[in-house]
Write a protein that holds these residues in place. Structure first.
Motif, PDB file in Angstrom:
ATOM      1  N   MET A  27     -19.253  34.837  33.979  1.00  0.00           N
ATOM      2  CA  MET A  27     -18.143  33.880  34.469  1.00  0.00           C
ATOM      3  C   MET A  27     -17.004  35.101  34.745  1.00  0.00           C
ATOM      4  O   MET A  27     -16.884  36.211  34.208  1.00  0.00           O
ATOM      5  CB  MET A  27     -17.863  33.084  33.222  1.00  0.00           C
ATOM      6  N   CYS A  28     -16.030  34.335  35.508  1.00  0.00           N
ATOM      7  CA  CYS A  28     -14.737  35.197  35.772  1.00  0.00           C
ATOM      8  C   CYS A  28     -13.485  34.481  35.169  1.00  0.00           C
ATOM      9  O   CYS A  28     -13.307  33.146  35.159  1.00  0.00           O
ATOM     10  CB  CYS A  28     -14.620  35.212  37.152  1.00  0.00           C
TER      11      CYS A  28
ATOM     12  N   ASP B  84     -20.547  33.817  26.120  1.00  0.00           N
ATOM     13  CA  ASP B  84     -20.130  34.028  24.713  1.00  0.00           C
ATOM     14  C   ASP B  84     -18.839  34.727  24.468  1.00  0.00           C
ATOM     15  O   ASP B  84     -18.398  35.120  23.419  1.00  0.00           O
ATOM     16  CB  ASP B  84     -21.378  34.706  23.903  1.00  0.00           C
ATOM     17  N   GLY B  85     -18.200  35.048  25.617  1.00  0.00           N
ATOM     18  CA  GLY B  85     -17.137  35.832  25.742  1.00  0.00           C
ATOM     19  C   GLY B  85     -16.721  37.230  25.658  1.00  0.00           C
ATOM     20  O   GLY B  85     -15.821  37.508  25.837  1.00  0.00           O
ATOM     21  N   THR B  86     -18.139  37.675  25.715  1.00  0.00           N
ATOM     22  CA  THR B  86     -18.014  39.188  25.872  1.00  0.00           C
ATOM     23  C   THR B  86     -17.837  39.711  27.124  1.00  0.00           C
ATOM     24  O   THR B  86     -18.369  39.489  28.106  1.00  0.00           O
ATOM     25  CB  THR B  86     -19.512  39.802  25.621  1.00  0.00           C
TER      26      THR B  86
ATOM     27  N   ALA C 258     -13.404  28.637  31.286  1.00  0.00           N
ATOM     28  CA  ALA C 258     -14.651  28.880  32.075  1.00  0.00           C
ATOM     29  C   ALA C 258     -16.170  28.664  31.226  1.00  0.00           C
ATOM     30  O   ALA C 258     -16.949  27.890  31.717  1.00  0.00           O
ATOM     31  CB  ALA C 258     -15.019  30.137  32.756  1.00  0.00           C
ATOM     32  N   ALA C 259     -15.928  28.969  29.928  1.00  0.00           N
ATOM     33  CA  ALA C 259     -16.982  28.774  29.053  1.00  0.00           C
ATOM     34  C   ALA C 259     -17.251  27.390  28.682  1.00  0.00           C
ATOM     35  O   ALA C 259     -18.260  26.971  28.037  1.00  0.00           O
ATOM     36  CB  ALA C 259     -16.912  29.624  27.753  1.00  0.00           C
ATOM     37  N   GLU C 260     -16.024  26.529  28.681  1.00  0.00           N
ATOM     38  CA  GLU C 260     -16.265  25.230  28.390  1.00  0.00           C
ATOM     39  C   GLU C 260     -16.793  24.120  29.199  1.00  0.00           C
ATOM     40  O   GLU C 260     -17.137  23.185  28.894  1.00  0.00           O
ATOM     41  CB  GLU C 260     -14.862  24.626  28.217  1.00  0.00           C
ATOM     42  N   LEU C 261     -16.849  24.710  30.349  1.00  0.00           N
ATOM     43  CA  LEU C 261     -17.776  23.886  31.748  1.00  0.00           C
ATOM     44  C   LEU C 261     -19.048  23.684  31.292  1.00  0.00           C
ATOM     45  O   LEU C 261     -19.700  24.402  30.716  1.00  0.00           O
ATOM     46  CB  LEU C 261     -17.638  24.598  32.903  1.00  0.00           C
ATOM     47  N   PRO C 262     -19.247  22.217  31.403  1.00  0.00           N
ATOM     48  CA  PRO C 262     -20.508  21.693  30.859  1.00  0.00           C
ATOM     49  C   PRO C 262     -21.765  22.357  31.407  1.00  0.00           C
ATOM     50  O   PRO C 262     -22.993  22.419  30.855  1.00  0.00           O
ATOM     51  CB  PRO C 262     -20.515  20.345  31.249  1.00  0.00           C
TER      52      PRO C 262
ATOM     53  N   LEU D  37     -22.549  25.378  31.486  1.00  0.00           N
ATOM     54  CA  LEU D  37     -22.775  26.682  31.083  1.00  0.00           C
ATOM     55  C   LEU D  37     -23.552  26.449  29.899  1.00  0.00           C
ATOM     56  O   LEU D  37     -23.408  25.653  28.850  1.00  0.00           O
ATOM     57  CB  LEU D  37     -21.693  27.623  30.593  1.00  0.00           C
ATOM     58  N   PRO D  38     -24.885  27.422  29.474  1.00  0.00           N
ATOM     59  CA  PRO D  38     -25.439  27.028  28.403  1.00  0.00           C
ATOM     60  C   PRO D  38     -24.974  27.321  26.932  1.00  0.00           C
ATOM     61  O   PRO D  38     -25.609  26.432  26.111  1.00  0.00           O
ATOM     62  CB  PRO D  38     -26.826  28.075  28.728  1.00  0.00           C
ATOM     63  N   THR D  39     -23.770  27.883  26.857  1.00  0.00           N
ATOM     64  CA  THR D  39     -23.307  27.998  25.363  1.00  0.00           C
ATOM     65  C   THR D  39     -21.982  27.065  25.351  1.00  0.00           C
ATOM     66  O   THR D  39     -21.647  27.041  24.337  1.00  0.00           O
ATOM     67  CB  THR D  39     -22.740  29.495  25.169  1.00  0.00           C
TER      68      THR D  39
END
Length: 311
Positions: A1-2, A19-21, A291-295, A297-299
């Motif tokens: 993600m970006c 995972d934010g890495t 971006a990580a909150e978008l549904p 995404l697996p995490t």
């Protein structure tokens, strides 16, 4: 993600795992005087190049883009973001979706401070705390409130815009084009008042270490004024934890001491006051958290969604 953090002076871009890495990052000047269009265009050029390089290095692909900006980010415009000419007219999400050739549901946009709170709640100093506050102290000031795992947006997306708080009964505030608390306690206001006091241009961060007793008194008064309002906010929501981020945290011992002293004596159930985990790149981490909150995404975690992009 970006993730892309559109600031008034700098734009930060990063690629990361869900995972934010963080995998890679770049920074560029906003060139605010040249307007919004060129800033977004150059940021997308840098971001697309960074995504391509990251994909080549990892063998992966960009699954989502998150972007943050000062102000209230609506689908077709941005409110309360006067620093870059034309920014108020941006349809930021649609512009990014088109620029990255992504489906609209793979792009998330929101306010920088609220997204930073989401990142601190998800990965940082506010993890497990509820209610919690992320206080951003920089050129401006804002308080993002985390309730029930979500960042409070408010009816108009303006929850936590404490820069507009009134300092006394004579203040008119927003109706007069003013932000009373921000003008007195934020970096922009401190720099202006310090310059007036010293008769020369003054940098807010440098004022915190200036030996002039007049400057020290001015900074102490500003911190105490800020601490009163933060204590009132902590009382209002019965906060469990408050994390502090932003450029003024370069003088963290002084800032934390002032806030802790007032909160300890004024709040019936004093929250823990701590430095944020992401002191240097809070807004960028916030963009990545959107971006990580978008549904897709697996995490992505159910119940932890932000209110970014709501009116």
């Amino acid at each position: 993600m970006c993730g892309i953090d559109f600031g008034g002076t700098k734009i930060a871009v990063a690629t990361a795992r869900p995972d934010g890495t963080v995998l890679a990052g770049e920074r560029l000047d906003t060139d605010a005087r040249e307007g919004a269009e060129q800033a977004v265009r150059r940021a997308m050029h840098v971001a697309r190049d960074l995504v391509a390089r990251t994909a080549a290095d990892t063998g992966g692909h960009c699954s989502a883009v998150g972007a943050v900006s000062p102000g209230i980010v609506l689908p077709d415009r941005v409110l309360l973001a006067p620093n870059v000419p034309g920014w108020q007219d941006l349809a930021l999400a649609a512009t990014l979706a088109e620029g990255f050739d992504l489906e609209p549901e793979r792009v998330a946009v929101g306010n920088d401070g609220k997204a930073a709170a989401l990142a601190e709640s998800r990965w940082g100093a506010l993890r497990g705390a509820d209610p919690a506050i992320l206080l951003t102290l920089g050129t401006g000031i804002a308080a993002a409130i985390v309730l029930g795992g979500r960042v409070l947006a408010g009816a108009n997306g303006a929850a936590g815009e404490i820069g507009y708080l009134l300092r006394d009964r004579a203040d008119i505030g927003f109706g007069a084009g003013r932000a009373p608390l921000e003008e007195y306690t934020a970096g922009s206001g401190l720099g202006w008042r310090g310059g007036e006091l010293l008769g020369r241009e003054a940098d807010a961060a440098a004022l915190f270490t200036d030996p002039d007793p007049r400057v020290r008194a001015m900074v102490d008064e500003a911190l105490d004024e800020l601490a009163v309002h933060v204590a009132n906010l902590a009382i209002t929501i019965d906060a469990e934890r408050i994390a502090i981020t932003g450029g003024l945290m370069r003088s963290a011992p002084r800032v934390l001491a002032a806030l802790r002293a007032r909160i300890r004596t004024a709040v019936p159930f004093p929250p823990v006051v701590v430095p944020a985990r992401f002191l240097q790149d809070a807004s960028l981490r916030g963009a990545l958290s959107l971006a990580a909150e978008l549904p897709h995404l697996p995490t992505a975690t159910a119940g932890a969604a932000s209110n970014a992009g709501r009116p």
